[in-house]
Motif scaffolding. Structure first.
Motif, mmCIF file in Angstrom:
data_model
loop_
_atom_site.group_PDB
_atom_site.id
_atom_site.type_symbol
_atom_site.label_atom_id
_atom_site.label_comp_id
_atom_site.label_asym_id
_atom_site.label_seq_id
_atom_site.Cartn_x
_atom_site.Cartn_y
_atom_site.Cartn_z
ATOM 1 N N THR A 183 -50.697 -41.536 36.534
ATOM 2 C CA THR A 183 -52.088 -41.944 36.748
ATOM 3 C C THR A 183 -52.629 -42.685 35.535
ATOM 4 O O THR A 183 -52.274 -42.410 34.385
ATOM 5 C CB THR A 183 -52.988 -40.721 37.025
ATOM 6 O OG1 THR A 183 -52.951 -39.839 35.904
ATOM 7 C CG2 THR A 183 -52.541 -39.990 38.282
ATOM 8 N N ALA A 184 -53.511 -43.663 35.831
ATOM 9 C CA ALA A 184 -54.177 -44.427 34.784
ATOM 10 C C ALA A 184 -55.618 -44.664 35.213
ATOM 11 O O ALA A 184 -55.936 -44.659 36.412
ATOM 12 C CB ALA A 184 -53.454 -45.751 34.550
ATOM 13 N N GLU A 204 -54.173 -49.621 30.844
ATOM 14 C CA GLU A 204 -53.396 -48.389 30.827
ATOM 15 C C GLU A 204 -52.346 -48.392 31.955
ATOM 16 O O GLU A 204 -51.204 -47.968 31.763
ATOM 17 C CB GLU A 204 -54.340 -47.193 31.000
ATOM 18 C CG GLU A 204 -53.670 -45.842 30.787
ATOM 19 C CD GLU A 204 -54.641 -44.681 30.944
ATOM 20 O OE1 GLU A 204 -54.175 -43.541 31.168
ATOM 21 O OE2 GLU A 204 -55.879 -44.919 30.861
ATOM 22 N N GLY A 205 -52.756 -48.915 33.118
ATOM 23 C CA GLY A 205 -51.831 -49.007 34.250
ATOM 24 C C GLY A 205 -50.651 -49.915 33.928
ATOM 25 O O GLY A 205 -49.493 -49.591 34.238
ATOM 26 N N LEU A 206 -50.934 -51.039 33.279
ATOM 27 C CA LEU A 206 -49.876 -51.985 32.907
ATOM 28 C C LEU A 206 -48.901 -51.341 31.924
ATOM 29 O O LEU A 206 -47.681 -51.475 32.066
ATOM 30 C CB LEU A 206 -50.491 -53.243 32.305
ATOM 31 C CG LEU A 206 -49.510 -54.310 31.792
ATOM 32 C CD1 LEU A 206 -48.623 -54.822 32.927
ATOM 33 C CD2 LEU A 206 -50.279 -55.469 31.132
ATOM 34 N N GLU A 207 -49.426 -50.642 30.928
ATOM 35 C CA GLU A 207 -48.562 -50.005 29.933
ATOM 36 C C GLU A 207 -47.702 -48.900 30.556
ATOM 37 O O GLU A 207 -46.519 -48.748 30.227
ATOM 38 C CB GLU A 207 -49.402 -49.430 28.782
ATOM 39 C CG GLU A 207 -50.052 -50.487 27.912
ATOM 40 C CD GLU A 207 -49.062 -51.527 27.384
ATOM 41 O OE1 GLU A 207 -47.998 -51.107 26.861
ATOM 42 O OE2 GLU A 207 -49.329 -52.724 27.525
ATOM 43 N N LEU A 254 -47.416 -45.086 40.892
ATOM 44 C CA LEU A 254 -48.369 -45.313 39.800
ATOM 45 C C LEU A 254 -49.734 -45.482 40.472
ATOM 46 O O LEU A 254 -49.916 -46.403 41.279
ATOM 47 C CB LEU A 254 -48.000 -46.555 38.999
ATOM 48 C CG LEU A 254 -49.058 -47.048 38.000
ATOM 49 C CD1 LEU A 254 -49.381 -45.981 36.961
ATOM 50 C CD2 LEU A 254 -48.605 -48.339 37.327
ATOM 51 N N TYR A 255 -50.669 -44.603 40.147
ATOM 52 C CA TYR A 255 -52.000 -44.634 40.779
ATOM 53 C C TYR A 255 -53.025 -44.962 39.699
ATOM 54 O O TYR A 255 -53.196 -44.220 38.725
ATOM 55 C CB TYR A 255 -52.295 -43.286 41.428
ATOM 56 C CG TYR A 255 -53.646 -43.184 42.096
ATOM 57 C CD1 TYR A 255 -54.128 -44.201 42.904
ATOM 58 C CD2 TYR A 255 -54.441 -42.048 41.902
ATOM 59 C CE1 TYR A 255 -55.364 -44.100 43.515
ATOM 60 C CE2 TYR A 255 -55.682 -41.925 42.514
ATOM 61 C CZ TYR A 255 -56.141 -42.960 43.325
ATOM 62 O OH TYR A 255 -57.382 -42.856 43.933
ATOM 63 N N VAL A 256 -53.724 -46.094 39.892
ATOM 64 C CA VAL A 256 -54.703 -46.553 38.898
ATOM 65 C C VAL A 256 -56.093 -46.542 39.540
ATOM 66 O O VAL A 256 -56.375 -47.326 40.459
ATOM 67 C CB VAL A 256 -54.360 -47.967 38.383
ATOM 68 C CG1 VAL A 256 -55.247 -48.314 37.188
ATOM 69 C CG2 VAL A 256 -52.891 -48.075 38.001
ATOM 70 N N GLU A 257 -56.946 -45.669 39.040
ATOM 71 C CA GLU A 257 -58.304 -45.487 39.595
ATOM 72 C C GLU A 257 -59.242 -45.073 38.471
ATOM 73 O O GLU A 257 -58.952 -44.145 37.716
ATOM 74 C CB GLU A 257 -58.255 -44.420 40.695
ATOM 75 C CG GLU A 257 -59.586 -43.972 41.239
ATOM 76 C CD GLU A 257 -60.380 -45.100 41.869
ATOM 77 O OE1 GLU A 257 -61.474 -45.411 41.326
ATOM 78 O OE2 GLU A 257 -59.916 -45.671 42.893
ATOM 79 N N ASP A 258 -60.376 -45.771 38.376
ATOM 80 C CA ASP A 258 -61.305 -45.468 37.287
ATOM 81 C C ASP A 258 -62.329 -44.399 37.667
ATOM 82 O O ASP A 258 -62.912 -43.759 36.791
ATOM 83 C CB ASP A 258 -62.033 -46.735 36.831
ATOM 84 C CG ASP A 258 -62.897 -47.340 37.928
ATOM 85 O OD1 ASP A 258 -62.401 -47.454 39.068
ATOM 86 O OD2 ASP A 258 -64.053 -47.693 37.649
ATOM 87 N N ASP A 259 -62.527 -44.186 38.959
ATOM 88 C CA ASP A 259 -63.454 -43.140 39.384
ATOM 89 C C ASP A 259 -62.741 -41.792 39.291
ATOM 90 O O ASP A 259 -61.800 -41.515 40.040
ATOM 91 C CB ASP A 259 -63.928 -43.401 40.814
ATOM 92 C CG ASP A 259 -64.984 -42.406 41.259
ATOM 93 O OD1 ASP A 259 -64.618 -41.235 41.526
ATOM 94 O OD2 ASP A 259 -66.173 -42.791 41.329
ATOM 95 N N GLU A 260 -63.185 -40.965 38.358
ATOM 96 C CA GLU A 260 -62.475 -39.733 38.046
ATOM 97 C C GLU A 260 -62.428 -38.767 39.237
ATOM 98 O O GLU A 260 -61.390 -38.146 39.504
ATOM 99 C CB GLU A 260 -63.141 -39.036 36.849
ATOM 100 C CG GLU A 260 -62.267 -38.006 36.178
ATOM 101 C CD GLU A 260 -61.007 -38.598 35.542
ATOM 102 O OE1 GLU A 260 -60.001 -37.868 35.435
ATOM 103 O OE2 GLU A 260 -61.025 -39.798 35.174
#
Length: 280
Positions: free
Chosen positions: A39-40, A45-48, A14-20
């Motif tokens: 990806t989130a 969104e990452g938690l869900e 699960l990869y969570v990154e806000d920089d597109e």
């Protein structure tokens, strides 16, 4: 560190990154290395996504500074669901307070940006191996506990049946003791025990007969000894009629059934029991 490429292909992230841009570039590499990538773009969104796919996710890579829910807050909530899932933070800065907070949340590692894929891959592989070993141990322990529980349940059921059978046997023993005349003999024809009904018929006290030879109550003890030998040969009960003498010197005719007793492990008869029915 040796990197096992085959094992990497078994890992789902699960990869969570806000920089597109960072996310696109990193995912394009991850897709070639790992089995699957979720990806989130923010913590919520990452938690869900983790809740939805927690059974298949092997590790979480997340930015510390995420919108809507910080990486730390997301990690805190995820660890309430799965305490041992590996979480590796990526961060553009090294704020000591934040890193200390990450350590207190049992975060496995952090990688500073710009990300070096080799370093990140090594960290992922290291902590996924630890996580899987823990999971295997947990699953094995759970399976054993379940098996023990099942075995315990089976044991309890068998014990209940055994208790019932023992009560049943005790009941039959009580019936035979109270309403059936019997004599218990050792291998030499010495009286070992007599039932209450036997006492009622013969008028002897138990102390008068226990330890005495069968000839005490029979003028034909040789025939009884012959029956003792015969029952050993056939290894089954034998019926016969014989006269016995009461304490009042009254001679009574009984139908007798003699059984060999096997109360030890050497398969040798330890004695005999004779059940008697008074012939009217």
């Amino acid at each position: 560190m040796y990197i096992d490429l085959k094992e990497l292909k078994t890992i789902t992230l699960l990869y969570v990154e806000d920089d597109e841009m960072t996310k696109i570039q990193t995912v394009s590499v991850f897709e070639k290395i790992f089995k699957n990538i979720y990806t989130a773009s923010n913590g919520e969104e990452g938690l869900e996504l983790f809740k939805e796919h927690k059974d298949s996710i092997d590790a979480i890579i997340a930015d510390l500074n995420l919108p809507k829910m910080t990486g730390l807050k997301m990690a805190e909530k995820i660890h309430k669901i799965s305490q041992s899932i590996p979480i590796i933070f990526t961060t553009a800065y090294t704020d000591e307070d934040i890193l200390l907070k990450a350590i207190s949340l049992n975060i496995d590692s952090y990688i500073t940006k710009p990300i070096k894929i080799k370093d990140l891959t090594e960290s992922i592989l290291k902590y996924v191996k630890i996580y899987r070993e823990k999971q295997n141990l947990y699953d094995t322990t759970k399976a054993l506990a379940s098996e023990m529980k099942t075995t315990r349940k089976d044991y309890d059921q068998l014990k209940d049946k055994l208790d019932f059978l023992e009560k049943k046997i005790d009941f039959y023993r009580f019936l035979s003791e109270q309403f059936i005349a019997y004599i218990k003999l050792d291998n030499f024809g010495i009286i070992q025990n007599i039932s209450s009904e036997f006492i009622n018929i013969y008028k002897y006290d138990k102390a008068d007969l226990v330890g005495r030879p069968i000839s005490t109550i029979s003028n034909n003890s040789s025939n009884i000894q012959r029956m003792m030998l015969e029952v050993l040969k056939k290894k089954e009960a034998i019926g016969f009629e014989e006269r016995f003498i009461t304490k009042d010197k009254e001679e009574l005719i009984f139908h007798n059934i003699i059984y060999p007793l096997y109360e030890n492990e050497n398969n040798y008869a330890s004695g005999y029991i004779i059940y008697q029915s008074l012939q009217r």
